[in-house]
Design a protein around this motif. Structure first.
Motif, short mmCIF file in Angstrom:
data_model
loop_
_atom_site.label_atom_id
_atom_site.label_comp_id
_atom_site.label_asym_id
_atom_site.label_seq_id
_atom_site.Cartn_x
_atom_site.Cartn_y
_atom_site.Cartn_z
N THR A 52 0.90 -1.23 -0.01
CA THR A 52 -0.04 -0.12 -0.27
C THR A 52 1.04 1.24 -0.06
O THR A 52 1.87 1.18 0.60
CB THR A 52 -0.86 -0.02 1.29
OG1 THR A 52 -1.93 1.05 1.13
CG2 THR A 52 -0.13 0.36 2.42
N ASP A 53 0.25 2.26 -0.46
CA ASP A 53 1.16 3.66 -0.58
C ASP A 53 -0.11 4.67 -0.37
O ASP A 53 -1.19 4.67 -0.97
CB ASP A 53 1.79 3.87 -1.97
CG ASP A 53 3.00 3.37 -2.03
OD1 ASP A 53 4.00 3.77 -1.18
OD2 ASP A 53 3.57 2.45 -2.90
N MET A 54 0.51 5.66 0.33
CA MET A 54 -0.38 7.07 0.30
C MET A 54 0.41 8.21 -0.24
O MET A 54 1.47 8.34 -0.15
CB MET A 54 -0.54 7.08 1.91
CG MET A 54 -1.45 8.38 2.06
SD MET A 54 -1.88 8.50 3.82
CE MET A 54 -3.50 7.65 3.65
N LEU A 55 -0.41 8.83 -1.24
CA LEU A 55 0.15 10.10 -1.84
C LEU A 55 -0.44 11.10 -1.22
O LEU A 55 -1.81 11.29 -1.52
CB LEU A 55 0.00 9.71 -3.27
CG LEU A 55 0.63 8.75 -3.97
CD1 LEU A 55 0.49 8.29 -5.28
CD2 LEU A 55 2.35 8.57 -3.62
N LEU A 114 -9.68 7.61 -1.60
CA LEU A 114 -9.40 9.20 -2.02
C LEU A 114 -10.11 9.81 -1.08
O LEU A 114 -11.36 9.76 -0.58
CB LEU A 114 -10.06 9.20 -3.34
CG LEU A 114 -9.71 8.73 -4.61
CD1 LEU A 114 -10.28 9.16 -5.83
CD2 LEU A 114 -8.08 8.90 -4.88
N ALA A 115 -9.34 10.95 -0.46
CA ALA A 115 -9.96 11.85 0.25
C ALA A 115 -9.96 13.18 -0.63
O ALA A 115 -9.02 13.69 -1.18
CB ALA A 115 -9.27 12.17 1.51
N ILE A 116 -11.27 13.78 -0.89
CA ILE A 116 -11.22 14.85 -2.16
C ILE A 116 -11.63 16.08 -1.54
O ILE A 116 -12.75 16.10 -0.68
CB ILE A 116 -12.29 14.23 -3.30
CG1 ILE A 116 -12.14 12.82 -3.43
CG2 ILE A 116 -12.24 15.31 -4.29
CD1 ILE A 116 -13.12 12.23 -4.42
N ILE A 164 -4.56 10.09 -1.47
CA ILE A 164 -4.89 9.17 -2.52
C ILE A 164 -3.98 7.76 -1.74
O ILE A 164 -2.86 8.21 -1.05
CB ILE A 164 -3.92 9.15 -3.78
CG1 ILE A 164 -4.47 10.18 -4.51
CG2 ILE A 164 -4.38 7.81 -4.65
CD1 ILE A 164 -3.69 10.63 -5.88
N SER A 165 -4.91 6.84 -1.34
CA SER A 165 -4.41 5.68 -0.82
C SER A 165 -4.61 4.48 -1.57
O SER A 165 -5.88 4.18 -1.92
CB SER A 165 -5.01 5.42 0.69
OG SER A 165 -4.17 4.17 1.19
N ILE A 166 -3.76 3.78 -2.18
CA ILE A 166 -3.92 2.59 -3.13
C ILE A 166 -3.29 1.39 -2.43
O ILE A 166 -1.98 1.25 -1.92
CB ILE A 166 -3.30 2.86 -4.34
CG1 ILE A 166 -4.11 4.05 -4.79
CG2 ILE A 166 -3.20 1.64 -5.39
CD1 ILE A 166 -3.79 4.35 -6.44
#
Length: 359
Positions: free
Chosen positions: A48-51, A93-95, A136-138
């Motif tokens: 997992t990655d958070m951007l 997603l946090a938008i 963004i977290s994927i």
């Protein structure tokens, strides 16, 4: 269209209505409380990655489609770095309210382009609101037979150290983009100071001249996970002893491998692969070329070690460069310069927590 007009489930339906399942392991994807996946005879890999906007990406110079593509690829790259096969992707997603439905659709177009390239299924995620921008977290899920998985801790004394592709281009692409951004805002500030409305109108269509520098921009804005290198190694019956992808810089990643494998290393400056455009841009910025290649990061090339017996095989493979060898732990990690001097290799690449106050 305002996102609030659709609501969470309306947005999810709009973004995912045309997703088609590609993997047999994916039993059920978007549409319920959980995705359902079945892996009866293999090991499951998850990363997992958070951007965060303003930390990992700047929407001044990266569009939503490119951002979606890059966000997917950096996770897919982690699965390849374990010698696995990526299968599913989960996106959260946090938008903030400045984004429209069309913006998020563009982001998903980029995600789907990346996933289609490697036959990855988008199987779910979450959306919420943000007061500070886009987050963004994927999570990427993959698999590999137990005997095929490559960890960071398997390098042995006398193993060869290899990298795919070339290094430093993504970093120089970032420097180029940051320079042009600075020039743009300087011109805006000057026009505002002079109250020159004509100049401000002209700056709305500001387009930097990037002719001849396209490769650097692609490496920064549209990185590629190196599944092709994984296939090349498999086809030639080469099984790495340790491996990881180069996200934070060659020096940082190599030191990670050496620490976890309890070994040292020697790499040779003359063997580090660097593209011509990278060299030209370093000269333009008056930067040290080797420093950019060692510490720039975001190349997403593969760094791996192989037994010395694979030397002839490796040398015959296009797109892979032998840059050094593994040594005993007590010898430490060193860079051998072109003139034969030896310097300690230091981890000077990207530190995601460098701005966090330590207690």
């Amino acid at each position: 269209m305002q996102i609030a007009n659709l609501g969470e489930f309306g947005l999810i339906d709009r973004l995912t209505k045309n997703i088609e399942i590609k993997n047999k392991a994916t039993i059920y994807g978007v549409g319920d409380d959980c995705a359902v996946m079945h892996y009866p005879e293999t090991e499951v890999l998850a990363t997992t990655d958070m951007l965060m906007e303003g930390v990992h990406f700047d929407l001044t110079y990266i569009g939503m489609r490119h951002l979606g593509y890059k966000a997917a690829m950096v996770n897919i790259s982690d699965i390849f770095a374990m010698n696995g096969t990526p299968r599913q992707l989960i996106i959260s997603l946090a938008i903030s309210k400045r984004f429209t439905v069309e913006d998020i659709e563009e982001f998903y177009e980029g995600l789907r382009l990346a996933c289609d390239k490697w036959n990855v299924d988008i199987v779910g995620g979450d959306t919420t609101s943000s007061y500070t921008g886009l987050a963004i977290s994927i999570t990427c899920i993959g698999d590999a037979p137990k005997e095929n998985i490559v960890y960071r801790n398997g390098a042995k004394d006398t193993d060869l150290i290899c990298v795919s592709g070339d290094l430093g281009a993504a970093y120089m692409g970032l420097q180029l983009l940051e320079r042009e951004k600075s020039v743009y805002y300087q011109q805006v500030d000057e026009a505002q100071r002079k109250k020159d409305q004509h100049a401000l109108d002209e700056l709305r269509n500001f387009q930097p001249d990037f002719a001849g520098k396209e490769y650097l921009l692609d490496r920064q804005l549209k990185p590629e996970a190196r599944g092709d290198i994984i296939k090349l190694l498999r086809d030639n019956h080469i099984h790495p002893t340790a491996m990881m992808d180069i996200s934070d810089g060659l020096s940082s990643e190599l030191i990670h491998i050496c620490k976890q494998s309890h070994c040292g290393c020697r790499i040779y400056e003359k063997n580090i692969p660097i593209d011509y455009q990278t060299a030209v841009m370093c000269e333009e910025f008056n930067m040290n070329l080797t420093t950019a290649a060692l510490n720039g990061g975001e190349d997403y090339e593969l760094l791996f070690t192989v037994p010395i017996g694979d030397h002839e095989k490796i040398e015959q493979l296009e797109g892979i460069r032998l840059i050094g060898h593994v040594t005993r732990e007590e010898l430490g990690c060193a860079l051998i310069t072109r003139d034969g001097n030896e310097f300690e290799l230091k981890a000077q690449g990207w530190n995601p927590l460098s701005s966090v106050n330590k207690t």
